[in-house]
Design an enzyme around this catalytic site. Structure first.
Site, mmCIF file in Angstrom:
data_model
loop_
_atom_site.group_PDB
_atom_site.id
_atom_site.type_symbol
_atom_site.label_atom_id
_atom_site.label_comp_id
_atom_site.label_asym_id
_atom_site.label_seq_id
_atom_site.Cartn_x
_atom_site.Cartn_y
_atom_site.Cartn_z
ATOM 1 N N ASP A 196 -23.948 -59.615 -103.918
ATOM 2 C CA ASP A 196 -24.182 -59.312 -105.330
ATOM 3 C C ASP A 196 -25.672 -59.344 -105.660
ATOM 4 O OD1 ASP A 196 -21.461 -59.252 -105.371
ATOM 5 O OD2 ASP A 196 -21.207 -61.155 -106.408
ATOM 6 N N ASP B 86 -13.569 -59.720 -99.266
ATOM 7 C CA ASP B 86 -14.503 -60.375 -100.176
ATOM 8 C C ASP B 86 -14.111 -61.844 -100.348
ATOM 9 O OD1 ASP B 86 -16.617 -60.638 -101.910
ATOM 10 O OD2 ASP B 86 -15.666 -59.613 -103.588
ATOM 11 N N GLU C 134 -16.135 -66.846 -97.977
ATOM 12 C CA GLU C 134 -16.991 -67.936 -97.500
ATOM 13 C C GLU C 134 -16.206 -69.200 -97.110
ATOM 14 O OE1 GLU C 134 -18.991 -64.895 -99.412
ATOM 15 O OE2 GLU C 134 -17.585 -66.233 -100.401
#
Length: 893
Positions: free
Chosen positions: A557, A417, A420
């Site tokens: 999300d 997670d 980015e």
């Protein structure tokens, strides 16, 4: 939540115009032949320059006829100072150039010398599929622009990653920004991944476009044209022109280039559960227990960052999630044939006594500031450093961290997670603050005035830091003059600053979109070193073209709103097209509170996602499917279908791994000649043979669906045959008939394509028990009274498979024979115990195997039962047929 009006939202921030003042380029010299094509030298024409950067005078156009269906056109600076996508597993490993240009390809390349423009033409019908004529070519160090003509109202699919309400792109005023970004899935905006690839369908024929770049870009799909505006790098286009003109073949050709989707293990197909915000391990254990008590399948239990000690990777909260209790949970799950997956975030705590930081610092593997110090952002544990996956020591560092962590816990997979990468502050806000705490661990919760003040100071510090960038760097990395539509143009917001540096002094500006992709590659290799013959389970939030070879993807999300239930189908279609077959959306929604009805409908649909996991946010109401009886009932019913289909799904994933096709497909990808399917993104095909028609609106007890003509379609539950007004083998491509289906709250309509043979299992609570049951063949005859299917069998988890089975089934009722052919190498295959034939005309009473064994056929329905509209159903029980040897035939009498 209703999606914002696309045109109004995007007009505010975007420059849709082409740069009409640009003079363009002219061919300046002779064309030079290469092994696989030729090169064209270009030079800038006189006229205005330096629109958004420094104009690059001399270019090289490299044209490569790589395969029959793939053309590469690369436009780069002659001096090779611009940064392309690295030719490595961390970017994209280009195929080895052919020894000579491919002869008689499906495409034709042509160009005009002054001003330079080019066309790509499909040979089979002489249709121009890419045409830059009359549009400017702009090539500057921080701004590249190229436009192609397309038909008005073109049928374009792809470009992402972005959350969309419809699969077919709006081409009136639409900009897609491609720049990896941590944000909770707003409609029409760039989110976690970068995929500058699209498929276009014209008159039933498909072709594909892929722009290989790691730089941020805007893609404008405007009436009559597509315009690409990039803030750096080069133009590296690939065009996909398959011989059969099918959309699925475009995807195959694309994945020939970027890499085929990874092969999964059996257990990946089981249902999975997670949430952020469990208070302690007792909460997690209760969830596992209640799934069992409610007889709802649970294959994989996940734990979010709650398990960590102060949110530091590879640690455990000693009070609420002590390591020994977590290991006991892992052991308990394994004893019950279940699995456990834990989260690993990208950022590592900037703490002097934190061992993963110490080991990384010793290997010097963290991203740097321009002055050579560690770049320090902020994520969940506070101030954090970020592994530089492009550093030669990154693999050594990560091999140890991953291998030791997974070994301690006996973990089955990893959840990557915040890759980015995400950062909660602007710039290197933690520089010089080792072991200190930030003003807030969740700065977005502070009063707006305080957030504004913090941001102002952070931006001032970042500008000061930019003064230490080498004077040899002439670009404005922080604030390029052309502003892509991301975070108001400040590219460093919520991520590593564009002046953070990777190995070899490459700014993050040039590699940003590759960060998560590179982490996936290195994590996969680390897991293979930990268990060399076990297929790695990795789910990543940030992805790039080719990431599907390394990992699966969940869509981040999302929100517990009906619009996001529908959008999950659209995003799955896109992600599957981008080559990531193992993908899915958070079931019941992540953010906000779900409702009983929404969660029930979402569990029905999500039970068929390739990657199926229920997950929600801290602070929201619990949404385990057993929270409401209607949801529990619907979940049991839908998951029963999924688990019965496991052999079919596994065979689809093998085909995806081998061919590159998606597991989920829109109707238009299978039937591109039917124009009314161009906008159908409310139904989903699983492979070619299963059609889902989910309820996507509130308070509905029925749903409408389209059923492709040329086939019978049978209700999964009752075998009732769907008939359309054009169910004959000849049909019109404008066929638009919609059929209304009953869909009470606990029911999702599922249909089987006539002409298919489905390998099935007896569904159990866990995948291993399901797979240990004998096979069933469900033979659904078409209007010609024929059917065919395939079953792939291996051990279900190993990387190396010395012997596998690929069994082909063909049924011909008129010849009264089932032919079983193919390869039968896997020696542990369960036996075929049941054969069920639906939709035939004959009332046979027995079947005889080649070996002389005779089996009784039971007539379950002789065609007079109104419950299934007169469909004949015949069944062989207790057949006990060996699937380890063949070929063989079964004759019916």
């Amino acid at each position: 939540m209703v999606p914002t009006n696309d045109s109004l939202l995007q007009e505010q921030y975007s420059n849709y115009d082409v740069n009409a003042a640009a003079p363009g380029y002219i061919v300046n010299g002779d064309t030079v032949s290469t092994k696989s094509g030729f090169q064209i030298p270009l030079t800038i024409k006189p006229g205005p320059a330096d629109f958004y950067g420094k104009t690059i005078k001399d270019l090289i156009v490299q044209v490569d006829y790589e395969t029959a269906d793939r053309l590469r056109v690369k436009i780069s600076d002659k001096e090779q100072k611009q940064v392309p996508v690295p030719d490595s597993p961390l970017g994209l490993q280009r195929p080895k150039p052919p020894a000579e240009p491919f002869k008689n390809p499906n495409y034709r390349f042509s160009y005009t010398p002054d001003p330079f423009s080019f066309k790509v033409t499909r040979v089979s019908d002489d249709v121009v599929i890419f045409d830059t004529t009359d549009y400017p070519l702009v090539f500057e160090d921080q701004y590249l622009e190229l436009t192609t003509k397309v038909p008005d109202d073109a049928n374009i699919y792809g470009f992402g990653e972005t959350t969309l309400p419809s699969f077919r792109r709006n081409n009136k005023l639409n900009v897609t920004t491609v720049f990896a970004r941590d944000i909770a899935c707003p409609f029409y905006e760039n989110i976690y991944g970068a995929h500058p690839m699209a498929t276009e369908i014209r008159d039933g024929k498909a072709h594909g476009i892929f722009l290989l770049t790691a730089h941020g870009l805007d893609v404008f799909t405007v009436e009559g044209r597509i315009t690409f505006k990039i803030i750096g790098g080069i133009f590296e286009f690939y065009f996909f022109v398959p011989q059969d003109n099918k959309p699925n073949s475009v995807v195959q050709s694309f994945t020939d280039l970027v890499g085929k989707p990874m092969m999964i293990s059996h257990w990946f197909l089981g249902f999975q559960h997670c949430r952020w915000g469990y208070n302690d391990i007792e909460d997690v254990e209760e969830v596992v227990r209640k799934y069992k008590e409610h007889d709802i399948p649970l294959e994989v239990n996940w734990v979010d960052i709650d398990y960590m000690d102060k949110f530091k990777d590879f640690t455990f909260d000693p009070i609420h999630f002590p390591e020994y209790r977590m290991k006991e949970l892992s052991d308990h799950l394994h004893a019950n044939k279940q699995r456990m997956v834990l989260m690993v975030d990208a950022g590592k705590a900037y703490m002097s006594k934190y061992e993963p930081y110490i080991r990384g610092a010793e290997l010097d593997v963290f991203m740097k500031n321009p002055d050579g110090s560690n770049y320090v952002g902020e994520v969940w544990p506070g101030y954090t450093v970020f592994p530089d996956w492009f550093h030669p020591n990154a693999s050594k560092y990560w091999d140890y961290e991953i291998g030791s962590f997974m070994g301690r816990m006996g973990l089955d997979g990893l959840w990557i997670d915040m890759d980015e990468p995400s950062s909660f502050c602007l710039g290197s806000c933690g520089s010089g603050k080792m072991d200190q705490l930030p003003p807030s661990f969740e700065p977005w919760t502070l009063p707006e005035e305080q957030q504004y003040t913090m941001h102002m100071y952070e931006e001032q510090a970042l500008k000061e830091l930019a003064k230490t960038v080498s004077p040899e760097e002439s670009r404005n990395l922080l604030y390029p003059k052309y502003t892509i539509r991301s975070m108001g143009g400040n590219l460093s917001e919520k991520t590593a600053a564009m002046i953070a540096y990777h190995y070899n002094d490459i700014p993050h500006y040039d590699l940003h979109n590759l960060y998560g992709h590179a982490e996936c590659s290195i994590t996969r290799n680390a897991m293979l070193k930990y268990k060399p013959n076990e297929r790695p389970f990795i789910i990543s939030r940030s992805t790039f073209s080719g990431s599907g070879s390394y990992a699966g993807h969940w869509m981040g999300d999302n929100w517990s709103y009906w619009s996001y239930l529908k959008a999950s189908i659209v995003e799955l279609f896109n992600i599957q097209m981008f080559g990531i077959s193992y993908s899915g959306s958070d079931i019941c929604g992540f953010n906000a509170n779900t409702t009983e009805e929404l969660c029930t409908r979402w569990m029905q649909l999500g039970s068929f996602y390739p990657f199926a996991r229920n997950h929600n946010v801290k602070g929201a109401i619990s949404q385990e499917p057993y929270q409401w009886e209607s949801t529990a009932e619907a979940s049991r019913k839908a998951l029963c279908v999924r688990y019965a289909l496991l052999p079919y799904l596994y065979t689809l994933f093998e085909e995806s791994n081998r061919l590159g096709t998606g597991v989920w497909r829109p109707l238009i990808f299978e039937y591109p000649e039917i124009n009314s399917y161009l906008t159908n993104d409310e139904q989903a095909l699983i492979g070619t043979d299963i059609l889902l028609t989910p309820v996507l609106t509130e308070n509905a007890v029925s749903v409408q669906g389209q059923f492709p003509p040329g086939h019978s379609w049978y209700d999964w539950y009752t075998y009732e045959r769907i008939t359309t007004s054009s169910s004959s083998l000849s049909y019109h491509k404008e066929e638009e008939e919609w059929i209304t289906l009953d869909a009470p709250l606990t029911h999702i309509p599922v249909h089987i394509r006539g002409g298919s043979i489905l390998p099935l299992k007896d569904p159990k609570i866990v995948v291993q028990d399901t797979y240990n049951s004998p096979y069933t063949l469900l033979i659904a005859l078409d209007e010609k009274q024929t059917a065919n299917g395939r079953l792939y069998i291996d051990d279900g988890h190993s990387v190396e498979q010395p012997k596998v089975s690929s069994i082909i089934f063909k049924m011909d009722e008129k010849k009264q024979i089932l032919t079983v052919d193919g390869t039968f190498g896997y020696s542990q295959a369960e036996r075929l115990n049941t054969i069920k034939i639906i939709g035939g005309h004959s009332l046979w009473t027995k079947a005889i195997h080649d070996n002389g064994e005779e089996h009784e056929l039971v007539i379950v329905n002789d065609g007079t039962n109104n419950d299934n509209k007169g469909v004949i159903v015949l069944v062989i029980e207790n057949a006990n047929i060996d699937l380890t040897t063949g070929p063989f035939n079964i004759k019916f009498h």
